[in-house]
Scaffold this motif. Structure first.
Motif, short mmCIF file in Angstrom:
data_model
loop_
_atom_site.label_atom_id
_atom_site.label_comp_id
_atom_site.label_asym_id
_atom_site.label_seq_id
_atom_site.Cartn_x
_atom_site.Cartn_y
_atom_site.Cartn_z
N ARG A 47 10.89 1.41 5.36
CA ARG A 47 9.53 0.93 4.68
C ARG A 47 9.88 -0.33 3.64
O ARG A 47 9.02 -1.21 3.50
CB ARG A 47 9.08 2.03 3.89
N ARG A 81 10.39 -3.43 5.81
CA ARG A 81 8.98 -4.00 6.14
C ARG A 81 8.29 -4.53 4.81
O ARG A 81 7.80 -5.63 5.13
CB ARG A 81 8.10 -2.87 6.85
N ALA A 82 8.39 -3.88 3.66
CA ALA A 82 7.75 -4.48 2.49
C ALA A 82 8.40 -5.77 2.19
O ALA A 82 7.96 -6.57 1.82
CB ALA A 82 8.04 -3.57 1.32
N GLN A 89 7.30 -8.67 4.35
CA GLN A 89 6.00 -9.17 4.05
C GLN A 89 5.68 -10.02 2.77
O GLN A 89 4.68 -10.44 2.65
CB GLN A 89 4.85 -7.75 4.18
N GLY A 90 6.65 -9.36 1.85
CA GLY A 90 6.61 -10.17 0.57
C GLY A 90 7.70 -9.60 -0.40
O GLY A 90 7.54 -8.79 -0.94
N THR A 119 6.73 -9.19 -4.29
CA THR A 119 5.93 -8.12 -4.46
C THR A 119 6.79 -7.02 -4.18
O THR A 119 6.79 -5.88 -4.99
CB THR A 119 4.83 -8.03 -3.45
N LEU A 125 1.96 -12.62 14.23
CA LEU A 125 0.76 -12.71 13.62
C LEU A 125 0.61 -14.51 13.69
O LEU A 125 1.66 -15.30 13.75
CB LEU A 125 0.83 -12.41 12.23
N ARG A 132 2.85 -16.41 11.56
CA ARG A 132 4.22 -16.74 11.80
C ARG A 132 4.63 -17.20 13.27
O ARG A 132 5.13 -16.57 14.11
CB ARG A 132 4.86 -15.09 11.98
N TYR A 177 -1.49 -8.98 -9.58
CA TYR A 177 -1.28 -10.47 -9.54
C TYR A 177 -2.95 -10.99 -9.53
O TYR A 177 -3.94 -10.14 -8.97
CB TYR A 177 -0.74 -10.94 -8.18
N PHE A 196 0.85 -5.63 0.77
CA PHE A 196 1.69 -5.71 2.18
C PHE A 196 0.73 -5.87 3.18
O PHE A 196 0.10 -4.90 3.52
CB PHE A 196 2.55 -4.63 2.08
N PHE A 197 0.29 -7.10 3.85
CA PHE A 197 -0.57 -7.36 4.53
C PHE A 197 -0.65 -6.66 5.97
O PHE A 197 -1.45 -6.54 6.51
CB PHE A 197 -0.74 -8.98 4.82
N GLU A 217 0.55 -3.64 6.47
CA GLU A 217 0.43 -2.10 6.16
C GLU A 217 -0.94 -1.60 5.71
O GLU A 217 -1.60 -2.38 5.17
CB GLU A 217 1.34 -1.89 5.03
N THR A 252 4.54 2.85 -0.13
CA THR A 252 5.83 1.93 -0.40
C THR A 252 6.28 1.80 -1.92
O THR A 252 7.11 1.91 -2.23
CB THR A 252 5.34 0.47 0.00
N ILE A 293 8.24 4.64 -3.41
CA ILE A 293 9.77 5.02 -3.09
C ILE A 293 10.68 4.83 -4.45
O ILE A 293 11.31 5.74 -4.66
CB ILE A 293 10.01 3.94 -1.98
#
Lengths: 292, 249
Positions: A168, A171-172, A175-176, A179, A287, A290, B85, B91-92, B94, B102, B105
């Motif tokens: 997780r 993956r996070a 994606q950013g 963040t 996507l 990408r 923000y 997270f796009f 998810e 997330t 965690i």
């Protein structure tokens, strides 16, 4: 029909092997946004690590296999923490060129050590396990072992990426990154882990390729090229895409080589690449943002 | 005053531009404090410095008397300082529920409840459900952020920040693009969080809404603090009137 089925099975085993190599590349690209050309030499060195531990020292194939995974994983971490971390803020071309430099250095080192190009076999288990389907179809034990290992690797990889906290966080981060850090995720550690897993996958691909063929100092080039095409075909950074694209390319390649000839077989991946870039530049599972 | 966040002399320069100039202020524990200022006042840069998204040139940031200014941003988040923000940063790939998980965690809840370890995901699911219910996002739990309305996306962002179980939540322009009704829908949720003991710092340029919501306000202009006080005090402050009505010069 018999030949077709046989080639289908051989293509599946080759394709799965390539998919393992490509999955490592895709994972690193997904999280780190770098195309690591040095991955090709990690595949080659994985093959040689297995050769040294298995053939020269004389241990079981799986000892060499896991040694190759561990050593290439550590080499992946070393590359991340020295070269790629420093270059991460720089343009993608700088990182690409740096990875090409690492590719050349590792290749030169391998040539200095194993440059005589003698055939160096890796003894894979399962010689006695050849499978007979009907009267005419025979599948080598090595192919069966390869398919079993790759299936186990994909299941393990799926579990890590989609069923654990580590996955997780990976993956996070993909994606950013910023963040993810604000969610308490230590981006640097995730990057190191991703390079470890990517390197280990490269090492395992090398070990299996060494078992199917022989190990050679130039054995990393073709899988690297195929892996690059696979991650574009499957969708940049998509693990599932890499696996499916690897299978499709492996089967197409084998069928073309068998029915048309080896020279045309080499053109198949590039034909696929051109079609993908023109028709669906984001690949099978990528996507739109990408693109290759 | 029992201050949970203490900021002293925070400054940041980008080349020739002094984006934040020696800003100092405190946020009381359990308070709902606002930071206002016109566009370009340096509010977002200030938030970035506090959360260590950017490093300050000078100054200190203390959360619960512990220094944050020398920590990397992931440690600041783990220490209990969360933020949202101006623009959607969920997270796009998810789902809404996965976005919350997330954040759990490494958040404060995880540290206390062992959420990092497999086998304890029941608590994680319980907390996810709680947050989704609270923000009325249960029907959207499996939706991707791209499929959410603006209001739902903003709620999901706040829920994600709360999933960290923060001590202090900083919301950067939370009402941007909202109608008055939508703004007050979110405000009701924030007030409920405050009743639950959460400290919040709201950053926005919408004077009208901020005056109604916040108990205490700081006003920034050209990177420096211009005024501070209760909404009534700020409303009556001549410097603030000049800045907002454009009569400064």
């Amino acid at each position: 029909m018999t030949a077709f089925v046989q080639q289908l099975i051989y293509g599946t085993s080759y394709g799965m092997n390539l998919a393992v190599a490509a999955a490592g590349l895709a994972l690193i690209f997904g999280v780190y946004r770098v195309i690591n050309l040095a991955h090709g030499q990690l595949i080659m060195l994985g093959g040689f690590a297995t050769y040294v531990v298995t053939t020269q020292i004389g241990t079981h194939f799986f000892v060499g296999f896991f040694a190759a995974m561990a050593v290439m994983g550590l080499l992946g971490i070393a590359l991340e923490s020295t070269i790629f971390r420093i270059l991460q803020a720089r343009p993608a071309t700088d990182q690409l060129l740096a990875s090409l430099g690492v590719y050349m250095i590792l290749g030169t080192v391998a040539l200095r050590i194993w440059g005589d190009f003698e055939a160096r076999p890796v003894n894979m288990p399962g010689e006695a396990w050849a499978l007979h389907l009907g009267e005419d179809i025979r599948i080598d034990g090595a192919r069966i072992v390869t398919i079993a290992i790759t299936l186990a690797l994909f299941i393990g990889l799926y579990f890590v990426v989609y069923r654990t906290h580590l996955g997780r966080t990976m993956r996070a981060t993909a994606q950013g990154g910023e963040t993810a850090e604000l969610m308490g995720i230590r981006k640097r550690r995730v990057a190191a882990l991703v390079f470890f897993i990517g390197g280990a996958l490269g090492g395992s691909a090398g070990a299996m390729l060494g078992g199917l063929f022989n190990v050679r100092p130039d054995m990393g080039f073709q899988p690297l090229l195929m892996a690059l095409i696979i991650i574009i075909f499957g969708g940049m950074g998509s693990l599932g895409g890499a696996i499916i694209a690897g299978l499709i390319l492996g089967i197409l390649y084998n069928l073309t080589v068998y029915y048309v000839g080896s020279k045309l077989g080499d053109l198949v991946p590039f034909g696929v690449l051109l079609i993908v870039l023109m028709v669906r530049p984001q690949g099978l599972f990528g996507l739109p943002g990408r693109r290759a | 005053m029992d201050a949970i966040l203490q900021i002293e002399n925070l400054s940041k320069r980008f080349g020739g531009v002094e984006a934040v100039k020696a800003v100092s202020f405190d946020v009381p524990r359990g308070g709902l404090v606002g930071l206002i200022g016109p566009n370009g006042a340096g509010k977002t840069t200030f938030v970035n410095l506090v959360t260590k998204h950017d490093s300050p040139d000078t100054g200190t940031v203390m959360l619960d008397a512990k220094p944050m200014h020398n920590l990397p941003s992931f440690k600041v988040a783990r220490a209990g300082l969360a933020r949202t923000y101006q623009k959607n940063r969920l997270f796009f790939e998810e789902s809404v529920a996965e976005n919350l998980r997330t954040a759990m965690i490494w958040g404060g809840a995880a540290k206390h409840e062992g959420l990092r370890y497999p086998g304890l995901q029941g608590r994680e699911e319980e907390r996810t459900k709680e947050l989704l219910d609270f923000f009325a996002l249960t029907p959207q739990r499996d939706s991707l952020p791209s499929g959410l309305s603006h209001l739902h996306r903003r709620r999901a962002e706040v829920a994600q920040a709360l999933a960290l179980a923060p001590k202090l939540l900083m919301l950067d322009e939370p009402f941007a693009g909202f109608s008055r009704d939508e703004a007050f829908d979110l405000i009701e949720h924030l007030r409920a969080c405050q009743k639950g003991g959460l400290t919040m710092l709201l950053i926005d340029h919408n004077m009208e809404v901020m005056m109604e919501v916040c108990e205490y306000l700081y006003v920034m202009h050209h990177g420096a603090l211009l005024a501070a006080g209760t909404p009534n005090e700020v409303r009556a402050n001549q410097d603030v009137i000049n800045v907002y009505l454009g009569a400064e010069t």
